[in-house]
Design an enzyme around this catalytic site. Sequence first.
Site, short mmCIF file in Angstrom:
data_model
loop_
_atom_site.label_atom_id
_atom_site.label_comp_id
_atom_site.label_asym_id
_atom_site.label_seq_id
_atom_site.Cartn_x
_atom_site.Cartn_y
_atom_site.Cartn_z
N HIS A 115 -9.95 14.21 9.71
CA HIS A 115 -10.73 12.85 10.06
C HIS A 115 -11.81 12.78 9.01
O HIS A 115 -12.89 13.49 8.72
CB HIS A 115 -10.51 12.71 11.33
CG HIS A 115 -9.22 12.40 11.66
ND1 HIS A 115 -8.50 13.24 12.13
CD2 HIS A 115 -9.27 11.18 12.08
CE1 HIS A 115 -7.60 12.88 12.94
NE2 HIS A 115 -7.88 11.33 13.31
N CYS A 134 0.76 -1.06 -0.32
CA CYS A 134 0.37 -0.04 0.30
C CYS A 134 0.77 1.21 0.17
O CYS A 134 0.67 1.71 -0.97
CB CYS A 134 -1.20 0.08 0.91
SG CYS A 134 -0.09 -0.36 2.62
#
Length: 261
Positions: A244, A194
Amino acid sequence: MKPSTFFIALGTALILPACASRVELPVKDARLGLRMQSSVIAPGNGGEMVQASALQPGDILLTSVATLNSFGIRLGTFSPVSHAVLYLGDGRIAEAVGSGVRARNLDEVIAEEQMVVAFRVPGLDPMHAVQMQAWALQQVGTRYNTTGVLLNAPFVLNRRVCELPLIPSAVSNFCVTGMAMVQLGASRDDQFFCSQFVLEAYNRAGLPITNADPRWVSPADLLHMREGDVPSIPATQALRYVGHLKYNPPPTITADGATTR
């Protein structure tokens, strides 16, 4: 406590939780300081919740999910994140997972993960984003770099000796580089895990995040490349916190055995 005892205890305390440190030399009347690497990544600690509309193509999403594999990665890297994702724009992302590189909707990532936090690379312009998007989509179907992940795990642990307190950053970087070349030299560069995938996308767009080989870098390393933190692997420029997209703190167990959030 004697000075020698203090430094031995400090070194032990740092290497066990794998916290990199940086000595800051005094400026004018300031004292010698020691900055510690931080794994704090919660909206209540200077952060904020944002909507997907706040994202820009090229943003980096770091995530964690309530699975055994994710927990193992977080435990091994002493980090609250276990996965890195590249935002392509228009609600789409690209990522390297066990089945290979894939593109999918951002909504699916937000629905599956416990935490999704976004960072931005300063200097990213629309041309960079277009180049990254084109390259990332060309890699869809490329196999996962399982060998790279398996080699990276002991490297993450062994390199902590290079990050002991009071070691000059130049010496620490030389130590990490040498260790990486020995331990990761056989890793594939035509397959991706990733964070390697995210870094390679930036390299292909001509805006490298770090001069280090992408095979050396974990999601935890990307987290510590943010502004105000102490990176284990130096970044060309610090990543800016965007916000977030999701935050579900892990459950905690109280004294009476109850589970709360």
